[in-house]
Structures are given as C-alpha cells and as structure tokens.
Design an enzyme around this catalytic site. Structure first.
Site, PDB file in Angstrom:
ATOM      1  N   LYS A 175      34.790-117.090  47.479  1.00 56.40           N
ATOM      2  CA  LYS A 175      33.357-117.000  47.237  1.00 56.40           C
ATOM      3  C   LYS A 175      33.132-116.130  46.005  1.00 56.40           C
ATOM      4  O   LYS A 175      33.545-114.970  45.966  1.00 56.40           O
ATOM      5  CB  LYS A 175      32.665-116.383  48.459  1.00 56.40           C
ATOM      6  CG  LYS A 175      31.179-116.157  48.238  1.00 56.40           C
ATOM      7  CD  LYS A 175      30.476-115.728  49.514  1.00 56.40           C
ATOM      8  CE  LYS A 175      29.018-115.430  49.234  1.00 56.40           C
ATOM      9  NZ  LYS A 175      28.285-115.056  50.452  1.00 56.40           N
ATOM     10  N   ARG A 215      18.597-116.112  48.056  1.00 58.79           N
ATOM     11  CA  ARG A 215      18.187-114.725  48.300  1.00 58.79           C
ATOM     12  C   ARG A 215      16.675-114.628  48.350  1.00 58.79           C
ATOM     13  O   ARG A 215      16.116-113.796  49.064  1.00 58.79           O
ATOM     14  CB  ARG A 215      18.787-113.803  47.240  1.00 58.79           C
ATOM     15  CG  ARG A 215      20.296-113.701  47.408  1.00 58.79           C
ATOM     16  CD  ARG A 215      20.966-112.848  46.341  1.00 58.79           C
ATOM     17  NE  ARG A 215      22.412-112.992  46.408  1.00 58.79           N
ATOM     18  CZ  ARG A 215      23.246-112.556  45.472  1.00 58.79           C
ATOM     19  NH1 ARG A 215      22.766-111.951  44.398  1.00 58.79           N
ATOM     20  NH2 ARG A 215      24.532-112.718  45.610  1.00 58.79           N
ATOM     21  N   LYS A 253      26.952-108.013  43.703  1.00 59.83           N
ATOM     22  CA  LYS A 253      27.985-108.093  44.742  1.00 59.83           C
ATOM     23  C   LYS A 253      29.389-108.215  44.150  1.00 59.83           C
ATOM     24  O   LYS A 253      30.302-108.724  44.790  1.00 59.83           O
ATOM     25  CB  LYS A 253      27.666-109.263  45.683  1.00 59.83           C
ATOM     26  CG  LYS A 253      26.295-109.147  46.359  1.00 59.83           C
ATOM     27  CD  LYS A 253      26.097-110.173  47.472  1.00 59.83           C
ATOM     28  CE  LYS A 253      24.751-109.968  48.177  1.00 59.83           C
ATOM     29  NZ  LYS A 253      24.577-110.875  49.335  1.00 59.83           N
ATOM     30  N   GLU A 283      43.398-115.544  47.983  1.00 55.52           N
ATOM     31  CA  GLU A 283      42.377-115.283  49.016  1.00 55.52           C
ATOM     32  C   GLU A 283      42.511-116.295  50.158  1.00 55.52           C
ATOM     33  O   GLU A 283      42.472-115.930  51.332  1.00 55.52           O
ATOM     34  CB  GLU A 283      40.966-115.389  48.421  1.00 55.52           C
ATOM     35  CG  GLU A 283      40.476-114.138  47.705  1.00 55.52           C
ATOM     36  CD  GLU A 283      39.901-113.109  48.677  1.00 55.52           C
ATOM     37  OE1 GLU A 283      39.997-113.307  49.901  1.00 55.52           O
ATOM     38  OE2 GLU A 283      39.357-112.094  48.205  1.00 55.52           O
ATOM     39  N   LYS A 299      32.969-121.699  47.130  1.00 56.56           N
ATOM     40  CA  LYS A 299      31.533-121.561  46.883  1.00 56.56           C
ATOM     41  C   LYS A 299      31.277-120.759  45.621  1.00 56.56           C
ATOM     42  O   LYS A 299      31.889-119.704  45.477  1.00 56.56           O
ATOM     43  CB  LYS A 299      30.943-120.846  48.103  1.00 56.56           C
ATOM     44  CG  LYS A 299      29.494-120.505  48.010  1.00 56.56           C
ATOM     45  CD  LYS A 299      29.097-119.692  49.208  1.00 56.56           C
ATOM     46  CE  LYS A 299      27.667-119.223  48.993  1.00 56.56           C
ATOM     47  NZ  LYS A 299      27.299-118.141  49.809  1.00 56.56           N
ATOM     48  N   SER A 320      22.250-122.928  46.783  1.00 59.14           N
ATOM     49  CA  SER A 320      20.815-123.023  46.516  1.00 59.14           C
ATOM     50  C   SER A 320      20.491-123.280  45.043  1.00 59.14           C
ATOM     51  O   SER A 320      19.602-124.069  44.732  1.00 59.14           O
ATOM     52  CB  SER A 320      20.129-121.743  46.988  1.00 59.14           C
ATOM     53  OG  SER A 320      20.720-120.602  46.388  1.00 59.14           O
ATOM     54  N   TYR A 379      21.916-128.706  50.935  1.00 58.04           N
ATOM     55  CA  TYR A 379      20.507-128.789  51.343  1.00 58.04           C
ATOM     56  C   TYR A 379      19.996-130.222  51.191  1.00 58.04           C
ATOM     57  O   TYR A 379      18.926-130.541  51.672  1.00 58.04           O
ATOM     58  CB  TYR A 379      19.661-127.810  50.514  1.00 58.04           C
ATOM     59  CG  TYR A 379      20.149-126.386  50.654  1.00 58.04           C
ATOM     60  CD1 TYR A 379      19.778-125.607  51.747  1.00 58.04           C
ATOM     61  CD2 TYR A 379      21.031-125.820  49.727  1.00 58.04           C
ATOM     62  CE1 TYR A 379      20.249-124.314  51.910  1.00 58.04           C
ATOM     63  CE2 TYR A 379      21.517-124.523  49.871  1.00 58.04           C
ATOM     64  CZ  TYR A 379      21.120-123.779  50.965  1.00 58.04           C
ATOM     65  OH  TYR A 379      21.608-122.504  51.130  1.00 58.04           O
TER      66      TYR A 379
HETATM   67  C1  PBG Z   1      25.278-114.296  52.424  1.00 57.16           C
HETATM   68  C2  PBG Z   1      25.272-115.667  51.867  1.00 57.16           C
HETATM   69  C3  PBG Z   1      24.810-116.059  50.607  1.00 57.16           C
HETATM   70  C4  PBG Z   1      24.872-117.450  50.583  1.00 57.16           C
HETATM   71  C5  PBG Z   1      25.404-117.860  51.805  1.00 57.16           C
HETATM   72  N1  PBG Z   1      25.654-116.742  52.581  1.00 57.16           N
HETATM   73  C6  PBG Z   1      24.227-115.272  49.498  1.00 57.16           C
HETATM   74  C7  PBG Z   1      25.016-114.187  48.901  1.00 57.16           C
HETATM   75  O1  PBG Z   1      26.209-114.054  49.094  1.00 57.16           O
HETATM   76  O2  PBG Z   1      24.387-113.394  48.208  1.00 57.16           O
HETATM   77  C8  PBG Z   1      24.407-118.296  49.436  1.00 57.16           C
HETATM   78  C9  PBG Z   1      24.045-119.688  49.774  1.00 57.16           C
HETATM   79  C10 PBG Z   1      23.217-120.384  48.726  1.00 57.16           C
HETATM   80  O3  PBG Z   1      22.974-119.860  47.634  1.00 57.16           O
HETATM   81  O4  PBG Z   1      22.793-121.506  49.028  1.00 57.16           O
HETATM   82  N2  PBG Z   1      26.468-113.636  52.455  1.00 57.16           N
END
Ligand code: PBG
Length: 342
Positions: free
Chosen positions: A207, A217, A237, A253, A268, A294, A333
């Site tokens: 990720k 968010r 992050k 990982e 992701k 998203s 989505y």
């Molecule tokens: C939370 C999480 C996130 C997403 C899925 N789980 C956001 C992040 O890590 O800040 C993102 C999913 C998306 O953008 O559709 N840990």
C-alpha cells in the site's frame, strides 16, 4: 525472399494478418485473453450513523449510506453476482479520540452494520472490513501518535483487538490497511486465540503513500483530521505507507505478510501499480487483489461529467488492465455499474 520479390508488404510472413482476428465482435470475444466478470469485483461501501444517504462530493455517484442502505446494497451485490462488499465506517466527530478507542467497541457502527448485513445475506455475500485506526482518530492516522511518531507495536496491539471485535460481529475477511510492521501475524494469532480461525486475512500488503486517496479521506472526514496532524508534525502517512518509487520493497512486503499468515494480498492503488500487481502475482501465485481507489474513480467521473471521455468504457478498460496484469479481483466503486455491463 525479400518483400519486393513476393510482391507483399509483409516480407517473409505474407499470410499473417493480425486484423483478421479483429473483424467481428464474436471473434474478438472468442480470442480475448482476459475478461472481467461480476465475480471479479468487490464493492466498497461507506456507512454513516444516521438515516438516509449523503453524497460524497469528490466521488459523484457514491453515497454514505445508512445501515439499511448497506443491507440493501449487499442484496444488490448478491443479485448482480458481486461476491463481496468492503465496509468503511464514517465515524461521528464526537466519537473520535486521539487513541481511536471506539475502534474496539463491539457496538460501534461497523460492527452493527456487519450484524445487519449478516442477518440479511448470511454467507451469500462476503463482508470485508478494514483494520486501521484512521476512521476513529482525531488526527486521522492509522496508528497511535506520540510526540510526532506513529507507534508501531502499541498500534498492533489495538489492531488485534479491533480484528477480534470485527470477527465477533461476523466479518468474513479482515483487511489490515494500516501498514504497521508485524500486524498480519499478530492479528492471525489474536483471531485464532479467540476461535476465529475461519476468518481470513486480506493484507493491504503493498500500500503506497498515494495522492489518490484524497476523495476517500473526504468521505470519512479524516482529511481535516490529517490537517490537524500536520500541526503535530505528521501530516502524511509516509512513515508507514510505501514510497511509490519502490517495487522490490513491495515484493518483500508481500513475502512477509504471506509468511505471517495472509490468505490474500492487495496492491493499492491499482492503475499506477500495474507493474506491482504483475510482479506480485508472478512471484507468489497467491490470490492477489487490486484496489481501484477513490482518486482513480474521481478522475474518471470528473472527465466523464465534462464529456471528455466515456466514463463507463474508461472504467471497464482500467479494470480489464488490472486483470491482465494479474489481479484476481478488484475493489472498485464502479462495481455495480461494471457488473451490470458484464
Ligand atoms: C485507511 C484506508 C484508506 C483507503 C482504504 N483504507 C485511506 C488511507 O490510507 O489514507 C483508501 C481507499 C480509497 O482511496 O479509495 N487505512
């Protein structure tokens, strides 16, 4: 024989014409190497603690749903042939704390949603739930924050409890999205100790710290929270999510998460990580999911809303590319629209 001697522009292969297999729809379909079907999709859903639905501004077509709306969506998933939903709770501001303790409350929004969905669809539709603290923390981080640092091992202890609480509520697959080190093994141990050895783990293994999570968010209200975190010195992050520059690290990982007991792994975002999906699938041959996040959704919808591209085709093509790269399933989505098109 040269091209001029055969009188052909094709040189030594006068009979090869790739276009022959592209002449008809049935033929193109017959020789297609990759396909997308509803069973390849997972539908992410946002649930809020109030009645009715509320649109997510940055994700046109996506709503925050009430619990009954999620139950309805789960039934729709079943009738569309979508195997699973992924739940993301929008937690009321007054329930958020610095330590995100509401995450381990067995009566919290996501647990109540799981119970409601299970009551309706039983084991017919899979329920996948994130394990991470960001919906619950005032600073929006996935872990515990102390003096400008995200604490690893202390966070993992809370994640173990969160996973057990979700499993108790009836979640089928636990999906740690926090990127703390050692969390998969710790969660496996906690689940087994609490007699949830049938509950699977989908590790957000690779990720990345990505700009493409912005609209998500917004949906959760953790954007503003992360702005607060900025004033505490950690507004992003990057100390736990991966650097998009790296690919060998993604393979490591994944190797660790599998070693620790992950049943499925995820890459992701998706469209910027087709090379990672490919490498992971080729290297390990394990169930590999991709998350069309998203921002990927928002980009396509924004361009489509302006008439700049055909949104449905663009979405389908992106998902097809993820499958071609090696993904077994895709969180998207667009799931219901794509399922209807298949
Ligand atoms: C939370 C999480 C996130 C997403 C899925 N789980 C956001 C992040 O890590 O800040 C993102 C999913 C998306 O953008 O559709 N840990």
């Amino acid at each position: 024989m040269s091209a001029s001697e055969t009188g052909s522009i094709f040189g030594r292969f006068p009979t090869t014409r790739f276009r022959r297999n592209r002449q008809h729809e049935w033929l193109r379909e017959m020789v297609a190497e990759t396909s997308v079907s509803p069973q390849d999709l997972v539908w992410p859903l946002f649930v809020h603690d109030k009645a009715g639905r509320e649109p997510v501004t940055a994700m046109p077509g996506v709503n925050r749903l009430a619990i009954d709306g999620v139950v309805q969506a789960a039934s729709e998933a079943k009738s569309l042939g979508i195997p699973a939903i992924a739940l993301f709770p929008v937690i009321d501001q007054e329930r958020k704390t610095a330590d995100g303790q509401h995450a381990v409350d067995p009566d919290n929004l996501v647990c109540r949603t799981i119970q409601a969905v299970r009551a309706e669809t039983g084991n017919d539709v899979g329920i996948i739930c994130d394990v991470a603290l960001d919906p619950y923390t005032t600073h929006g981080h996935d872990g515990l924050l102390e003096n400008g640092h995200i604490l690893n091992d202390e966070t993992v202890t809370v994640l173990q409890q969160q996973a057990v609480v979700l499993a108790q509520a009836g979640c089928h697959i636990i999906a740690p999205s926090d990127m703390m080190d050692g969390r998969v093994g710790a969660i496996r141990e906690a689940l087994d100790k609490n007699h949830h050895d049938e509950v699977g783990i989908l590790a957000y293994a690779a990720k990345y710290a990505s700009a493409y999570y912005g609209p998500f968010r917004d949906a959760l209200g953790s954007h503003a929270a992360l702005d607060t975190a900025k004033s505490l010195g950690v507004g992003d992050k990057k100390t736990y999510q991966m650097n998009p520059a790296n690919s060998d690290e993604a393979v490591r990982e994944v190797a660790f998460d599998l070693d620790e007991g992950a049943d499925l792994v995820m890459v992701k975002p998706a469209i910027t990580c087709l090379d990672i999906i490919y490498r992971v699938k080729k290297t390990f041959g394990v169930p590999t999911l991709a998350y069309q996040v998203s921002g990927e959704y928002a980009m396509i919808q924004a361009a489509a809303a302006n008439g700049w591209l055909d949104g449905q085709r663009a979405a389908f093509e992106a998902i097809l590319a993820m499958k071609r790269a090696g993904a077994d399933a895709i969180l998207t989505y667009f799931a219901p629209q794509i399922a209807r098109q298949c």
